[in-house]
Design an enzyme around this catalytic site. Structure first.
Site, PDB file in Angstrom:
ATOM      1  N   CYS A 142     -29.709 -36.422  -6.550  1.00 21.17           N
ATOM      2  CA  CYS A 142     -29.495 -37.993  -6.477  1.00 21.17           C
ATOM      3  C   CYS A 142     -28.981 -38.324  -7.867  1.00 21.17           C
ATOM      4  O   CYS A 142     -29.862 -38.451  -8.782  1.00 21.17           O
ATOM      5  CB  CYS A 142     -30.912 -38.345  -6.339  1.00 21.17           C
ATOM      6  SG  CYS A 142     -31.092 -40.250  -6.230  1.00 21.17           S
ATOM      7  N   CYS A 194     -31.037 -41.490  -9.135  1.00 15.31           N
ATOM      8  CA  CYS A 194     -32.101 -41.242  -9.607  1.00 15.31           C
ATOM      9  C   CYS A 194     -32.172 -40.590 -11.200  1.00 15.31           C
ATOM     10  O   CYS A 194     -32.687 -40.961 -12.115  1.00 15.31           O
ATOM     11  CB  CYS A 194     -33.076 -40.358  -8.812  1.00 15.31           C
ATOM     12  SG  CYS A 194     -33.042 -40.474  -7.139  1.00 15.31           S
ATOM     13  N   ASP A 195     -31.251 -39.775 -11.269  1.00 11.08           N
ATOM     14  CA  ASP A 195     -31.257 -38.727 -12.394  1.00 11.08           C
ATOM     15  C   ASP A 195     -30.109 -38.790 -13.484  1.00 11.08           C
ATOM     16  O   ASP A 195     -30.206 -38.301 -14.499  1.00 11.08           O
ATOM     17  CB  ASP A 195     -31.337 -37.434 -11.800  1.00 11.08           C
ATOM     18  CG  ASP A 195     -32.648 -37.025 -11.076  1.00 11.08           C
ATOM     19  OD1 ASP A 195     -33.826 -37.770 -11.271  1.00 11.08           O
ATOM     20  OD2 ASP A 195     -32.515 -36.284 -10.064  1.00 11.08           O
TER      21      ASP A 195
END
Ligand code: NAP
Length: 309
Positions: free
Chosen positions: A135, A138-139
């Site tokens: 992701c 997200c990261d």
């Protein structure tokens, strides 16, 4: 009438499930959405959406929030439950949850979507959360100024690589063929992006490092040569697997595990409908998922009406 039984239980709170909720609510059905983690599904973890009509661009969390507010307006319950099984009773279905609680509904809409496919190479599990990610939204920000690799050549790999260029120094896309699967529009943008490089005809054989990811062992499939690619992170986008474990043996699945259902969303089991990425279909997009959600809710309403339930 047993008040404890829902007219429709919608399993999954992504765009298909939330749209089914909106349509079920508007039809005055007693409905719930059963969601394991948080609403939005894959949509929530998508950085930029630019093919959902009405929004030239919108971020995944923003579109998720807008849909969830619309669901709640129609008094549809959103219950955070992980579903483990489903079985038919006489006039209803019993849905089993991880906590042991059972939920009963006269119809069920399967809208549980899919999850990222794993690469299954040494280091993938060991370095999960320490450089291995599925992701970028997200990261990605953890890799500011760093070098990362993206595995895969589809829309997700290319779109998320473009997103990663906001943060990272360099993205190396490793693809097993010499042409991308991604749509032409995304390909053009990736080829024009100076921060993106390509390693063609190659696969990642191992993810290596000490505490965090330090390098990938990359094998060229045409020459069989293996080289080490120094990177601080690797984002894996090699497709999706449907979340259908809990309906094995309940509805017909295709050889890849997707629920067999046509445009009418009807599955092999009367009273169970399938909407969004979980079902067999040509095009898995947010717009096609929301269309399925509407069709499935209306099909459930018709099923109930025809049986006087
Ligand atoms: P996908 O289209 O199935 O692409 C998966 C990619 O990973 C392919 O390039 C495939 O290579 C490669 N791959 C598969 N298994 C591999 C393995 N074991 N090792 C190395 N590479 C492997 O998956 P996706 O990109 O996640 O997209 C899923 C669906 O969502 C698609 O229908 C896509 O169009 C849609 N989507 C749309 C958008 C958008 O419209 N903006 C954005 C994201 C996703 P091959 O090409 O050689 O098969």
């Amino acid at each position: 009438m047993d008040k404890g039984v829902y007219d429709v239980a919608i399993i999954g709170g992504g765009p298909a499930g939330m749209t089914a909720g909106i349509y079920a609510g508007r039809a005055h059905l007693k409905a719930c959405i059963l969601e394991g983690l948080s609403t939005g599904g894959q949509m929530f973890t998508t950085a930029v959406i630019e093919n959902y009509p009405g929004y030239a661009t919108i971020d995944g969390p923003g579109l998720t929030q807008a849909m969830e507010e619309q669901v709640r307006k129609w008094d549809v319950e959103i219950l955070y439950k992980h579903i483990t099984g489903l079985k038919r009773l006489s006039d209803s279905f019993e849905i089993q949850t991880l906590g042991g609680e059972a939920i009963h509904a006269r119809t069920v809409i399967l809208a549980a979507g899919s999850k990222p496919r794993k690469l299954n190479v040494p280091g993938e599990v060991e370095f999960a959360g320490r450089g291995v990610s599925y992701c970028a939204t997200c990261d990605g920000a953890f890799f500011r100024g760093k070098n990362v690799a993206v595995i895969g050549g589809g829309d997700s790999a290319v779109e998320e690589s473009l997103y990663l260029t906001r943060f990272v120094n360099k993205v190396t896309i490793i693809h097993r063929r010499d042409e991308l699967r991604a749509s032409k529009h995304l390909q053009e943008r990736a080829f024009a992006e100076p921060k993106i490089e390509f390693v063609w005809d190659s696969v990642d054989e191992a993810i290596e490092g000490q505490q965090t990811v330090e390098q990938l062992r990359v094998k060229n499939l045409k020459t069989d040569t293996v080289t080490n690619l120094p990177v601080d992170g690797v984002f894996i986008y090699i497709g999706m697997l449907p979340n259908t474990d809990f309906v094995q043996g309940v509805v017909e699945l295709d050889p890849w595990g997707y629920v067999v259902a046509g445009e009418d969303t009807a599955t092999s089991e009367p009273g169970i409908f399938a909407a969004g990425d979980i079902r067999t279909k040509e095009l898995r997009q947010i717009v096609t998922a929301v269309a399925d959600g509407a069709v499935a809710a209306m099909a459930a309403e018709r099923y109930l009406g025809e049986r006087g339930l």
